[in-house]
Motif scaffolding. Structure first.
Motif, PDB file in Angstrom:
ATOM      1  N   LEU A 119     151.931   1.292 136.591  1.00  0.00           N
ATOM      2  CA  LEU A 119     151.588   0.737 135.282  1.00  0.00           C
ATOM      3  C   LEU A 119     150.078   0.595 135.093  1.00  0.00           C
ATOM      4  O   LEU A 119     149.569   0.713 133.981  1.00  0.00           O
ATOM      5  CB  LEU A 119     152.265  -0.615 135.087  1.00  0.00           C
ATOM      6  N   ASN A 120     149.355   0.336 136.189  1.00  0.00           N
ATOM      7  CA  ASN A 120     147.907   0.219 136.072  1.00  0.00           C
ATOM      8  C   ASN A 120     147.285   1.522 135.565  1.00  0.00           C
ATOM      9  O   ASN A 120     146.420   1.515 134.691  1.00  0.00           O
ATOM     10  CB  ASN A 120     147.291  -0.158 137.426  1.00  0.00           C
ATOM     11  N   SER A 121     147.721   2.653 136.121  1.00  0.00           N
ATOM     12  CA  SER A 121     147.207   3.944 135.662  1.00  0.00           C
ATOM     13  C   SER A 121     147.641   4.230 134.226  1.00  0.00           C
ATOM     14  O   SER A 121     146.875   4.754 133.421  1.00  0.00           O
ATOM     15  CB  SER A 121     147.700   5.068 136.582  1.00  0.00           C
ATOM     16  N   TRP A 122     148.899   3.881 133.902  1.00  0.00           N
ATOM     17  CA  TRP A 122     149.417   4.153 132.559  1.00  0.00           C
ATOM     18  C   TRP A 122     148.606   3.408 131.496  1.00  0.00           C
ATOM     19  O   TRP A 122     148.306   3.943 130.431  1.00  0.00           O
ATOM     20  CB  TRP A 122     150.883   3.767 132.474  1.00  0.00           C
ATOM     21  N   HIS A 123     148.229   2.172 131.793  1.00  0.00           N
ATOM     22  CA  HIS A 123     147.494   1.374 130.821  1.00  0.00           C
ATOM     23  C   HIS A 123     145.978   1.525 130.942  1.00  0.00           C
ATOM     24  O   HIS A 123     145.236   1.044 130.082  1.00  0.00           O
ATOM     25  CB  HIS A 123     147.864  -0.104 130.973  1.00  0.00           C
ATOM     26  N   SER A 124     145.512   2.182 131.995  1.00  0.00           N
ATOM     27  CA  SER A 124     144.080   2.283 132.238  1.00  0.00           C
ATOM     28  C   SER A 124     143.392   3.178 131.213  1.00  0.00           C
ATOM     29  O   SER A 124     143.935   4.197 130.783  1.00  0.00           O
ATOM     30  CB  SER A 124     143.828   2.848 133.644  1.00  0.00           C
ATOM     31  N   SER A 125     142.159   2.797 130.848  1.00  0.00           N
ATOM     32  CA  SER A 125     141.364   3.623 129.946  1.00  0.00           C
ATOM     33  C   SER A 125     140.944   4.932 130.623  1.00  0.00           C
ATOM     34  O   SER A 125     140.560   5.894 129.953  1.00  0.00           O
ATOM     35  CB  SER A 125     140.113   2.861 129.494  1.00  0.00           C
ATOM     36  N   ARG A 126     141.031   4.990 131.961  1.00  0.00           N
ATOM     37  CA  ARG A 126     140.616   6.186 132.703  1.00  0.00           C
ATOM     38  C   ARG A 126     141.478   7.397 132.343  1.00  0.00           C
ATOM     39  O   ARG A 126     141.015   8.537 132.433  1.00  0.00           O
ATOM     40  CB  ARG A 126     140.715   5.925 134.214  1.00  0.00           C
ATOM     41  N   TYR A 127     142.727   7.156 131.981  1.00  0.00           N
ATOM     42  CA  TYR A 127     143.643   8.269 131.680  1.00  0.00           C
ATOM     43  C   TYR A 127     144.214   8.116 130.275  1.00  0.00           C
ATOM     44  O   TYR A 127     145.362   8.433 130.017  1.00  0.00           O
ATOM     45  CB  TYR A 127     144.762   8.297 132.720  1.00  0.00           C
ATOM     46  N   LYS A 128     143.363   7.666 129.359  1.00  0.00           N
ATOM     47  CA  LYS A 128     143.836   7.289 128.024  1.00  0.00           C
ATOM     48  C   LYS A 128     144.093   8.480 127.117  1.00  0.00           C
ATOM     49  O   LYS A 128     145.061   8.501 126.355  1.00  0.00           O
ATOM     50  CB  LYS A 128     142.817   6.353 127.368  1.00  0.00           C
ATOM     51  N   THR A 129     143.211   9.490 127.166  1.00  0.00           N
ATOM     52  CA  THR A 129     143.325  10.567 126.189  1.00  0.00           C
ATOM     53  C   THR A 129     143.662  11.895 126.859  1.00  0.00           C
ATOM     54  O   THR A 129     143.312  12.141 128.007  1.00  0.00           O
ATOM     55  CB  THR A 129     142.027  10.747 125.382  1.00  0.00           C
ATOM     56  N   VAL A 130     144.332  12.739 126.088  1.00  0.00           N
ATOM     57  CA  VAL A 130     144.677  14.078 126.542  1.00  0.00           C
ATOM     58  C   VAL A 130     143.535  15.024 126.160  1.00  0.00           C
ATOM     59  O   VAL A 130     143.144  15.099 124.997  1.00  0.00           O
ATOM     60  CB  VAL A 130     145.995  14.557 125.906  1.00  0.00           C
ATOM     61  N   GLU A 131     142.990  15.713 127.146  1.00  0.00           N
ATOM     62  CA  GLU A 131     141.865  16.628 126.942  1.00  0.00           C
ATOM     63  C   GLU A 131     142.316  18.073 127.086  1.00  0.00           C
ATOM     64  O   GLU A 131     142.967  18.442 128.059  1.00  0.00           O
ATOM     65  CB  GLU A 131     140.759  16.309 127.966  1.00  0.00           C
ATOM     66  N   HIS A 132     141.990  18.886 126.098  1.00  0.00           N
ATOM     67  CA  HIS A 132     142.168  20.335 126.233  1.00  0.00           C
ATOM     68  C   HIS A 132     141.057  20.868 127.130  1.00  0.00           C
ATOM     69  O   HIS A 132     139.877  20.566 126.906  1.00  0.00           O
ATOM     70  CB  HIS A 132     142.084  21.028 124.880  1.00  0.00           C
ATOM     71  N   ILE A 133     141.406  21.652 128.111  1.00  0.00           N
ATOM     72  CA  ILE A 133     140.379  22.263 128.955  1.00  0.00           C
ATOM     73  C   ILE A 133     139.698  23.384 128.170  1.00  0.00           C
ATOM     74  O   ILE A 133     138.488  23.366 127.967  1.00  0.00           O
ATOM     75  CB  ILE A 133     140.995  22.763 130.272  1.00  0.00           C
TER      76      ILE A 133
END
Length: 267
Positions: A119-133
């Motif tokens: 849950l920490n990773s799910w709610h973390s701002s570190r993995y918040k947005t989906v980036e197109h490579i």
């Protein structure tokens, strides 16, 4: 997740969940009311029910499922599904081929870099947005391999072309060419503040003009982990890179699913 990754809409999924709660002549409901004496569907019953519903959607083998996922622009279908799929795929994995970014769960140990399915990773701002490579559409892709867009927007919006970043980092990187984007990602994945400074100096000496707000981001948010660092040694990002990554991510997601559902393992 298997359903969403292989279908372009949610048609029918509500009825599956309603059927789970309602039960049938041969299967008790998942739960009835709040009283403790009400019968609840056991875990094996739950697994069997879900696998039966997947089979109805022609998802019974890896080959069936993976062939469906290749034609889905998952970015335009469900970003929560993307986030969960990537976090679970990279959780407790190790990089086994730096040239392709391939990862594996075999003999992998849980570390700070790959501890993602929580849950920490799910709610973390570190993995918040989906980036197109690579950029999500051809009009922003002048400096990218054009074979990525030979099928329109299908390949650039597939799972193989997506990663997770904090929102500010995502915006800072933009649609820069792969060679430049990798340098930015190297700063965001640097293991220490000193390594960030080293990378910034390299960028400046190469002639890159880095805005002060971006430098501030780099110094505040680094060590993003395997999800991003596994991409840094891939020399060229093209159609083959995306399809290769899509395929090995699909294999990991299917193998993980087989641990929880009575599905056929990959042979």
């Amino acid at each position: 997740v298997l359903w969403r990754l292989s279908h372009s809409n949610t048609s029918g999924i509500d009825n599956v969940l309603k059927g789970l709660m309602a039960g049938s002549k041969t299967r008790p409901p998942f739960a009835i009311g709040l009283k403790k004496d009400n019968e609840a569907l056991n875990i094996e019953g739950l697994r069997t029910y879900f696998s039966e519903q997947l089979i109805k959607k022609k998802i019974s083998t890896f080959e069936e499922w993976s062939s469906k996922t290749r034609g889905i622009q998952i970015y335009n279908v469900s970003t929560p599904t993307i986030r969960f799929a990537l976090l679970s795929a990279y959780h407790k994995t190790v990089l086994i081929d730096k040239n392709t970014g391939e990862i594996s769960k075999s003999n992998a140990k849980l570390t700070d870099s790959n501890n993602l399915l929580n849950l920490n990773s799910w709610h973390s701002s570190r993995y918040k947005t989906v980036e197109h490579i690579a950029p999500k559409n051809a009009k922003d892709s002048n400096s990218w391999s054009q074979d990525i867009y030979s099928d329109g927007d299908v390949i650039p919006n597939s799972l193989g072309n997506l990663t997770l970043l904090p929102q500010a980092e995502n915006e800072a990187i933009g649609n820069n060419p792969w060679a430049i984007k990798k340098v930015y990602l190297s700063c965001f994945t640097a293991p220490s503040a000193n390594d960030v400074d080293t990378q910034i100096n390299i960028m400046k000496k190469s002639g890159l003009n880095i805005r002060k707000p971006v430098i501030k981001l780099m110094k505040e948010n680094y060590a993003l982990g395997l999800l991003v660092s596994s991409l840094l040694e891939i020399s060229e990002w093209n159609r083959n890179s995306i399809i290769t990554r899509h395929n090995y991510l699909a294999k990991i997601i299917w193998a993980d699913s087989c641990e929880h559902l009575p599905l056929k393992p990959i042979t």
